[in-house]
Motif scaffolding. Structure first.
Motif, PDB file in Angstrom:
ATOM      1  N   SER A 291       0.822  -1.214   0.000  1.00  0.00           N
ATOM      2  CA  SER A 291       0.000   0.000   0.000  1.00  0.00           C
ATOM      3  C   SER A 291       0.855   1.262   0.000  1.00  0.00           C
ATOM      4  O   SER A 291       0.432   2.293  -0.528  1.00  0.00           O
ATOM      5  N   LEU A 292       2.064   1.193   0.533  1.00  0.00           N
ATOM      6  CA  LEU A 292       2.956   2.348   0.389  1.00  0.00           C
ATOM      7  C   LEU A 292       3.322   2.537  -1.088  1.00  0.00           C
ATOM      8  O   LEU A 292       3.266   3.643  -1.619  1.00  0.00           O
ATOM      9  N   TRP A 293       3.660   1.438  -1.722  1.00  0.00           N
ATOM     10  CA  TRP A 293       3.995   1.529  -3.150  1.00  0.00           C
ATOM     11  C   TRP A 293       2.790   1.987  -3.985  1.00  0.00           C
ATOM     12  O   TRP A 293       2.940   2.682  -4.984  1.00  0.00           O
ATOM     13  N   ALA A 294       1.596   1.578  -3.537  1.00  0.00           N
ATOM     14  CA  ALA A 294       0.396   1.883  -4.326  1.00  0.00           C
ATOM     15  C   ALA A 294       0.208   3.385  -4.505  1.00  0.00           C
ATOM     16  O   ALA A 294      -0.258   3.845  -5.558  1.00  0.00           O
ATOM     17  N   VAL A 295       0.571   4.165  -3.473  1.00  0.00           N
ATOM     18  CA  VAL A 295       0.415   5.615  -3.580  1.00  0.00           C
ATOM     19  C   VAL A 295       1.289   6.140  -4.723  1.00  0.00           C
ATOM     20  O   VAL A 295       0.844   6.947  -5.548  1.00  0.00           O
ATOM     21  N   ARG A 296       2.501   5.654  -4.780  1.00  0.00           N
ATOM     22  CA  ARG A 296       3.412   6.112  -5.849  1.00  0.00           C
ATOM     23  C   ARG A 296       3.013   5.548  -7.209  1.00  0.00           C
ATOM     24  O   ARG A 296       2.952   6.269  -8.207  1.00  0.00           O
ATOM     25  N   GLU A 297       2.732   4.259  -7.214  1.00  0.00           N
ATOM     26  CA  GLU A 297       2.446   3.618  -8.504  1.00  0.00           C
ATOM     27  C   GLU A 297       1.066   3.979  -9.044  1.00  0.00           C
ATOM     28  O   GLU A 297       0.829   3.887 -10.246  1.00  0.00           O
ATOM     29  N   GLY A 298       0.174   4.410  -8.149  1.00  0.00           N
ATOM     30  CA  GLY A 298      -1.182   4.757  -8.584  1.00  0.00           C
ATOM     31  C   GLY A 298      -1.275   6.127  -9.226  1.00  0.00           C
ATOM     32  O   GLY A 298      -2.323   6.482  -9.800  1.00  0.00           O
ATOM     33  N   LEU A 299      -0.201   6.901  -9.152  1.00  0.00           N
ATOM     34  CA  LEU A 299      -0.276   8.287  -9.638  1.00  0.00           C
ATOM     35  C   LEU A 299      -0.667   8.372 -11.112  1.00  0.00           C
ATOM     36  O   LEU A 299      -1.476   9.214 -11.500  1.00  0.00           O
ATOM     37  N   THR A 300      -0.092   7.501 -11.914  1.00  0.00           N
ATOM     38  CA  THR A 300      -0.355   7.551 -13.357  1.00  0.00           C
ATOM     39  C   THR A 300      -1.849   7.417 -13.639  1.00  0.00           C
ATOM     40  O   THR A 300      -2.427   8.174 -14.427  1.00  0.00           O
ATOM     41  N   GLU A 301      -2.473   6.460 -12.948  1.00  0.00           N
ATOM     42  CA  GLU A 301      -3.903   6.239 -13.163  1.00  0.00           C
ATOM     43  C   GLU A 301      -4.725   7.427 -12.665  1.00  0.00           C
ATOM     44  O   GLU A 301      -5.675   7.854 -13.330  1.00  0.00           O
ATOM     45  N   CYS A 302      -4.346   7.963 -11.476  1.00  0.00           N
ATOM     46  CA  CYS A 302      -5.068   9.121 -10.933  1.00  0.00           C
ATOM     47  C   CYS A 302      -5.030  10.283 -11.916  1.00  0.00           C
ATOM     48  O   CYS A 302      -6.037  10.968 -12.146  1.00  0.00           O
ATOM     49  N   VAL A 303      -3.849  10.494 -12.489  1.00  0.00           N
ATOM     50  CA  VAL A 303      -3.666  11.601 -13.424  1.00  0.00           C
ATOM     51  C   VAL A 303      -4.655  11.481 -14.582  1.00  0.00           C
ATOM     52  O   VAL A 303      -5.272  12.464 -15.001  1.00  0.00           O
ATOM     53  N   GLN A 304      -4.826  10.275 -15.081  1.00  0.00           N
ATOM     54  CA  GLN A 304      -5.750  10.057 -16.200  1.00  0.00           C
ATOM     55  C   GLN A 304      -7.171  10.444 -15.814  1.00  0.00           C
ATOM     56  O   GLN A 304      -7.941  10.953 -16.639  1.00  0.00           O
ATOM     57  N   LYS A 305      -7.517  10.161 -14.534  1.00  0.00           N
ATOM     58  CA  LYS A 305      -8.889  10.436 -14.094  1.00  0.00           C
ATOM     59  C   LYS A 305      -9.135  11.924 -13.875  1.00  0.00           C
ATOM     60  O   LYS A 305     -10.283  12.375 -13.864  1.00  0.00           O
ATOM     61  N   GLU A 306      -8.063  12.670 -13.660  1.00  0.00           N
ATOM     62  CA  GLU A 306      -8.192  14.088 -13.316  1.00  0.00           C
ATOM     63  C   GLU A 306      -8.527  14.963 -14.519  1.00  0.00           C
ATOM     64  O   GLU A 306      -8.989  16.080 -14.371  1.00  0.00           O
ATOM     65  N   GLY A 307      -8.195  14.476 -15.700  1.00  0.00           N
ATOM     66  CA  GLY A 307      -8.405  15.289 -16.898  1.00  0.00           C
ATOM     67  C   GLY A 307      -7.494  14.775 -17.992  1.00  0.00           C
ATOM     68  O   GLY A 307      -7.076  13.625 -17.978  1.00  0.00           O
ATOM     69  N   LYS A 308      -7.192  15.627 -18.933  1.00  0.00           N
ATOM     70  CA  LYS A 308      -6.284  15.243 -20.011  1.00  0.00           C
ATOM     71  C   LYS A 308      -4.875  15.685 -19.630  1.00  0.00           C
ATOM     72  O   LYS A 308      -4.623  16.883 -19.479  1.00  0.00           O
ATOM     73  N   PRO A 309      -3.976  14.722 -19.488  1.00  0.00           N
ATOM     74  CA  PRO A 309      -2.643  15.099 -19.026  1.00  0.00           C
ATOM     75  C   PRO A 309      -1.653  15.361 -20.152  1.00  0.00           C
ATOM     76  O   PRO A 309      -1.584  14.622 -21.123  1.00  0.00           O
ATOM     77  N   TYR A 310      -0.898  16.437 -19.997  1.00  0.00           N
ATOM     78  CA  TYR A 310       0.323  16.625 -20.781  1.00  0.00           C
ATOM     79  C   TYR A 310       1.444  16.019 -19.942  1.00  0.00           C
ATOM     80  O   TYR A 310       1.657  16.450 -18.812  1.00  0.00           O
ATOM     81  N   LYS A 311       2.127  15.033 -20.477  1.00  0.00           N
ATOM     82  CA  LYS A 311       3.114  14.299 -19.684  1.00  0.00           C
ATOM     83  C   LYS A 311       4.511  14.472 -20.271  1.00  0.00           C
ATOM     84  O   LYS A 311       4.701  14.341 -21.472  1.00  0.00           O
ATOM     85  N   TYR A 312       5.439  14.755 -19.413  1.00  0.00           N
ATOM     86  CA  TYR A 312       6.821  14.917 -19.856  1.00  0.00           C
ATOM     87  C   TYR A 312       7.725  14.002 -19.041  1.00  0.00           C
ATOM     88  O   TYR A 312       7.651  13.979 -17.812  1.00  0.00           O
ATOM     89  N   ASP A 313       8.552  13.258 -19.754  1.00  0.00           N
ATOM     90  CA  ASP A 313       9.479  12.310 -19.140  1.00  0.00           C
ATOM     91  C   ASP A 313      10.889  12.876 -19.319  1.00  0.00           C
ATOM     92  O   ASP A 313      11.506  12.688 -20.364  1.00  0.00           O
ATOM     93  N   VAL A 314      11.343  13.613 -18.335  1.00  0.00           N
ATOM     94  CA  VAL A 314      12.616  14.326 -18.521  1.00  0.00           C
ATOM     95  C   VAL A 314      13.629  13.956 -17.437  1.00  0.00           C
ATOM     96  O   VAL A 314      13.261  13.464 -16.371  1.00  0.00           O
ATOM     97  N   SER A 315      14.897  14.158 -17.760  1.00  0.00           N
ATOM     98  CA  SER A 315      15.957  14.090 -16.755  1.00  0.00           C
ATOM     99  C   SER A 315      16.464  15.498 -16.519  1.00  0.00           C
ATOM    100  O   SER A 315      16.709  16.233 -17.477  1.00  0.00           O
TER     101      SER A 315
END
Lengths: 507, 507
Positions: free
Chosen positions: B362-386
């Motif tokens: 369940s600790l991991w779920a908070v971190r790993e669930g973010l991607t799905e939450c983002v989808q539910k919040e609206g239309k996401p602009y996503k950037y994968d940067v270093s």
């Protein structure tokens, strides 16, 4: 490491070939070139036998002769640029004049990679020795290529970081040379190879272009990872001038154990048990056979184990741990030893755990002293090969059997055949000692036999040391014609004039 | 991951360009070609809309449309070779006929790298799924490129080994695709990148030549390390058909903690303390900002911390350990937490240590669930940067400030700007949520602003996902013209006909 006669022989042959067919496509540095270089560099950074500089022969020696005194170069000019820009200017001039260039770091290589073969200019990186940045949070170090490995270690030590590689030559070798030769060393098992740890490079290409890939990012998937090509290409594709490298946190505790095993069959099962039990703290798993162990003892090293308990053990293993908690690490080690000692069918006959820094050093001394002992025993033929773990001792035994069957085993010829090395890396140091000196008879019994033996096991004829000028003739034992053809294509793309470290890697 | 409208927009533009200027140098598969392929492969391994095969549109979809349904290819023929020899025969034919080839693995990429742009043939590696060998002593695995990552994990699990990489797509992605895209994933912090872990590759080059570099050696310094070029080049230089990879021993114990920090200034000092105290057992150090944490809670994840104790914490960190001894690891974690909680100037406000596998999840779920939450919040602009670690949150804040200053922040436009990601890898996932959907106004406020922001910090515009066809226009933000020019030269050497994954990486 001594050069085997066989190689001297081959080199001599190569030399004669080269004398009759030198680098006909290359020009030698003239006084006009020197006048140009004098506009780029101050006098203190130019050595040349040409007027008006007229450096003495003695002052040229450190750059024209390798540290072993084995390879003797003929460069009439040595340049020691201080900046990447200066390197670029020099290379541009050499490209326009088609002058060969030998990039040189600490000159501590073992295969003649940093010595000129035919009057090429030597470009020594030693005057580029600035640490550009260190980030103690990420552990990322950016430095000039000419920084000495030890000085980089010293630089980051106050931040509790260590370099991801460690070598015997660390007091002289330079990080640029380490990268150009893909140096392995003592920490590879734990921290992996430079292909993983180098994050970025700055390279001056053979036309003088500066290729800036000096990234400080751990992750970057934007196009081809060109920097990888310069790791291990021994300065034949360009000159590494800057380095970005990931440094790991320093371990808080190190310990070691020394174990005796009845025979090689137990070594790999032991390796598996140890890997599982020590897990993340195992930092070395070093091997030596009985011949090597007895030799060490006869030269006053050790004894680290009770002779009676050792009995007729055929193999010995040194295991090192590096961790963040001394108590935990000792607990893991003690548990390991106890389980090994009390097993129904024990893999080991006896063993010892170091109890003090002094004992830690003396256990290591047996392993690290082998190279010196070998030199005292006679003239060594040394082979630095990688073979599958299961074949480790078989390669040694096969060579011994051959010596015996050919009547070459004994004090009259080959007194000892022994193996030691890094089990964890699959890197075997095979040593054949010619008690009364090198002979063509021994040589022809060993080569190409050993190279063919290694090739038959899909091994590498040069695990760590590289190809340089010494092993160009042996490259084909580890790389097939398709691979070599593609290496040549890559060489031609980067260096169509063949000015960059000519005659190295690819002859 | 959703495609941002900005990219859809750009792609649409690209498409129209491509429609007017298709790959004019390439030929399309004809019935004659199909007849040839039918001599190489059985009917079951050929899909084609051409007669006599006449595969239905529906059956072509899994190969012509990526898993997100984002990229739609036009290949009329899909080949599924079973052996390296078959791949070679197909490629030879394509080279002679100048037919474009798209190498395809599990089709789980995020940048359209494995979908045809203009009727190129799709060469799917899925029918090459044989484990060639596994050595439990060395941990070296040799497998066909088409092996699914999860199936390889399953294969070595009984030997207590794990794959050195782990991805969300592990049930579908193939090891050859992982290597071709230099996949990072969850284990990079601990086990390093594929450039270090891949020991050898077998590659079919664009002329059909088989380049066999399938070494099982950890150390081999015999010439240029050509295989490195194929790691991360997204199938544009050749088709990876076989892989030799080093697999680490499975950890015996895993644990995690979740911490709340008052502000970002404390994150990097914390990272240093944790690195030192946990040392070799730290296997993840994940970050999320307050916006991300609150979002997770509002979607029913957690709470993992007491709300009162969390107070106005701005940042959260999830730390995972993997070790060989549960007791030792918990001891280290408890000592760490105690020292953090009782420090005179504590870096954290509160934290929790998982006490059971359920809590661990369940600790991991908070971190790993973010991607799905983002989808539910609206239309996401996503950037994968270093970006450099110190700039991690600054990048997020700068984007938020820009949205505010441009009047775009709020439920009418951008409802949330948040950052999370892998501190240990410097890999930031920047998410901008358009509550009411994508709009050109938001898009033009974000791009090229974010790319320029990342470039100004010498960051990477694609930390993990690669370039594919989606980001060719953005490559120049992370690689300068010299680098891109050299990429083109390398491409031309390997693929002078430009048949291998044309239009990808380099447009």
């Amino acid at each position: 490491m001594m050069l085997s006669l066989s190689t001297v022989g081959r080199r001599a042959t190569l030399w004669s070939v080269r004398t009759s067919r030198p680098f006909s496509h290359l020009n030698t540095v003239t006084t006009e070139d020197l006048a140009y270089f004098s506009k780029v560099l101050p006098p203190s950074n130019i050595l040349s036998t040409l007027p008006p500089i007229c450096t003495s022969h003695d002052d040229m020696v450190p750059y024209n002769v390798d540290w072993m005194g084995k390879y003797h170069g003929k460069a009439n000019t040595i340049l020691r640029p201080r900046t990447t820009h200066e390197v670029s200017e020099i290379v541009k001039h050499c490209a326009s004049r088609q002058i060969g260039i030998v990039p040189q770091g600490g000159n501590t290589g073992l295969v003649g990679g940093s010595i000129s073969l035919d009057k090429e200019l030597v470009l020594n990186l030693g005057a580029m020795s600035r640490v550009r940045s260190f980030d103690p949070v990420s552990g990322i170090l950016v430095a000039d290529a000419g920084c000495i490995l030890q000085s980089l270690s010293d630089h980051i030590a106050p931040h509790n970081h260590i370099m991801p590689l460690d070598l015997g030559a660390k007091g002289s070798c330079q990080i640029g040379g380490n990268i150009s030769t893909n140096a392995g060393g003592l920490r590879l098992l734990r921290y992996g190879s430079l292909h993983g740890n180098v994050l970025g490079l700055e390279v001056v290409l053979p036309d003088g272009t500066i290729l800036d890939q000096l990234s400080t990012l751990r992750k970057d998937n934007t196009g081809y990872d060109l920097k990888q090509l310069f790791i291990g290409s021994e300065g034949t594709l360009g000159i590494v001038t800057g380095v970005s490298i990931l440094t790991p946190p320093a371990p808080q505790a190190t310990n070691n154990v020394f174990l005796a095993l009845p025979h090689f069959d137990n070594v790999l099962p032991l390796y598996q048990v140890v890997k599982r039990q020590l897990g993340e703290i195992m930092s070395a798993f070093e091997y030596m056979d009985r011949t090597a162990y007895d030799m060490a003892l006869s030269h006053g090293l050790g004894p680290v184990l009770d002779a009676k308990e050792v009995g007729d053990s055929r193999c010995f293993v040194l295991i090192e741990t590096s961790g963040s908690n001394e108590e935990h690490d000792l607990d893991k080690l003690n548990t390991l030893l106890e389980s090994l000692m009390t097993a129904d069918e024990p893999l080991i006959l006896t063993g010892t755990l170091s109890q003090s820094p002094g004992q830690f050093e003396s256990l290591w001394a047996v392993r690290e002293g082998l190279t010196e002992c070998v030199q005292k025993e006679g003239k060594p033929y040394k082979y630095d090969v990688s073979v599958p773990l299961a074949d480790f001792q078989k390669v040694v035994d096969t060579v011994l059997e051959r010596m015996v069957s050919m009547g070459l085993h004994g004090d009259h010829a080959v007194s000892k055949v022994m193996g030691y090395g890094h089990i964890g890396d699959g890197n075997l140091h095979l040593n054949v000692i010619a008690k009364r000196g090198y002979s063509s008879e021994i040589e022809s019994a060993l080569e190409p036999f050993i190279y063919e033996l290694v090739a038959s096991r899909k091994g590498s004829v040069s695990a760590e040391h590289g190809i340089g000028s010494m092993k160009t003739h042996a490259l084909h034992y580890s790389k097939d014609s398709v691979n070599i053809e593609w290496m040549r294509k890559i060489k031609r793309v980067f260096d169509p004039l063949d000015i960059m470290n000519p005659g190295k890697v690819l002859s």
